[in-house]
Design a protein around this motif. Structure first.
Motif, PDB file in Angstrom:
ATOM      1  N   MET A   1       0.840  -1.171   0.000  1.00 57.28           N
ATOM      2  CA  MET A   1       0.000   0.000   0.000  1.00 57.28           C
ATOM      3  C   MET A   1       0.894   1.246   0.000  1.00 57.28           C
ATOM      4  N   ALA A   2       0.574   2.186  -0.848  1.00 58.49           N
ATOM      5  CA  ALA A   2       1.369   3.403  -0.966  1.00 58.49           C
ATOM      6  C   ALA A   2       1.104   4.327   0.227  1.00 58.49           C
ATOM      7  N   LYS A   3       2.171   4.901   0.712  1.00 62.67           N
ATOM      8  CA  LYS A   3       2.065   5.826   1.834  1.00 62.67           C
ATOM      9  C   LYS A   3       1.669   7.195   1.301  1.00 62.67           C
ATOM     10  N   ARG A   4       0.657   7.808   1.918  1.00 68.45           N
ATOM     11  CA  ARG A   4       0.201   9.132   1.485  1.00 68.45           C
ATOM     12  C   ARG A   4       1.195  10.182   1.947  1.00 68.45           C
ATOM     13  N   GLN A   5       1.514  11.055   1.049  1.00 72.18           N
ATOM     14  CA  GLN A   5       2.455  12.119   1.366  1.00 72.18           C
ATOM     15  C   GLN A   5       1.728  13.228   2.122  1.00 72.18           C
ATOM     16  N   GLN A   6       2.292  13.624   3.252  1.00 68.86           N
ATOM     17  CA  GLN A   6       1.699  14.699   4.037  1.00 68.86           C
ATOM     18  C   GLN A   6       2.182  16.036   3.507  1.00 68.86           C
ATOM     19  N   LYS A   7       1.277  16.993   3.487  1.00 69.12           N
ATOM     20  CA  LYS A   7       1.605  18.342   3.044  1.00 69.12           C
ATOM     21  C   LYS A   7       1.391  19.277   4.223  1.00 69.12           C
ATOM     22  N   THR A   8       2.102  20.373   4.206  1.00 69.28           N
ATOM     23  CA  THR A   8       1.877  21.376   5.237  1.00 69.28           C
ATOM     24  C   THR A   8       1.261  22.604   4.596  1.00 69.28           C
ATOM     25  N   GLU A   9       0.414  23.238   5.366  1.00 69.51           N
ATOM     26  CA  GLU A   9      -0.260  24.442   4.908  1.00 69.51           C
ATOM     27  C   GLU A   9      -0.023  25.529   5.939  1.00 69.51           C
ATOM     28  N   ARG A  10       0.210  26.733   5.481  1.00 66.82           N
ATOM     29  CA  ARG A  10       0.437  27.863   6.381  1.00 66.82           C
ATOM     30  C   ARG A  10      -0.896  28.449   6.813  1.00 66.82           C
ATOM     31  N   ILE A  11      -1.062  28.591   8.117  1.00 65.85           N
ATOM     32  CA  ILE A  11      -2.238  29.238   8.682  1.00 65.85           C
ATOM     33  C   ILE A  11      -1.757  30.547   9.304  1.00 65.85           C
ATOM     34  N   TYR A  12      -2.124  31.661   8.684  1.00 67.25           N
ATOM     35  CA  TYR A  12      -1.671  32.960   9.171  1.00 67.25           C
ATOM     36  C   TYR A  12      -2.505  33.386  10.378  1.00 67.25           C
ATOM     37  N   VAL A  13      -1.831  33.875  11.406  1.00 66.09           N
ATOM     38  CA  VAL A  13      -2.470  34.227  12.670  1.00 66.09           C
ATOM     39  C   VAL A  13      -2.014  35.612  13.117  1.00 66.09           C
ATOM     40  N   LYS A  14      -2.815  36.194  13.982  1.00 68.40           N
ATOM     41  CA  LYS A  14      -2.457  37.471  14.599  1.00 68.40           C
ATOM     42  C   LYS A  14      -1.621  37.161  15.834  1.00 68.40           C
TER      43      LYS A  14
END
Length: 95
Positions: free
Chosen positions: A1-14
């Protein structure tokens, strides 16, 4: 089974921050888009986070929030844009 690649997303905060007499920036609290604010209990580490291969110019603060260690990033904005130093974000991992 292929391993899913994790992605990161930027969450901008104050982020509220203070500057000491040497110019060191110390973040003191994070406010999410929904208005929830969390005090930063401690800054455990600070390091430059930008590299040539990721195109990021900024810093990473390792902070303690509600007893949990988190990474808080400061993204520097191009110096040609006067009045704006940068903005803060946290990373969220997605699949």
């Amino acid at each position: 089974m292929a391993k899913r690649q994790q992605k990161t997303e930027r969450i901008y905060v104050k982020v509220a921050s203070e500057f000491d007499s040497t110019g060191y920036m110390l973040p003191t609290s994070i406010t999410w888009a929904d208005g929830r604010t969390f005090p930063i209990e401690k800054v455990r580490d600070f390091r430059p986070a930008g590299t040539a291969d990721n195109g990021f110019s900024g810093d990473c603060f390792t902070v303690l929030i509600q007893g949990q260690e988190k990474h808080l990033f400061f993204e520097r904005i191009d110096q040609r844009f006067t009045g704006r130093l940068g903005r803060w974000f946290v990373e969220r991992t997605t699949q």
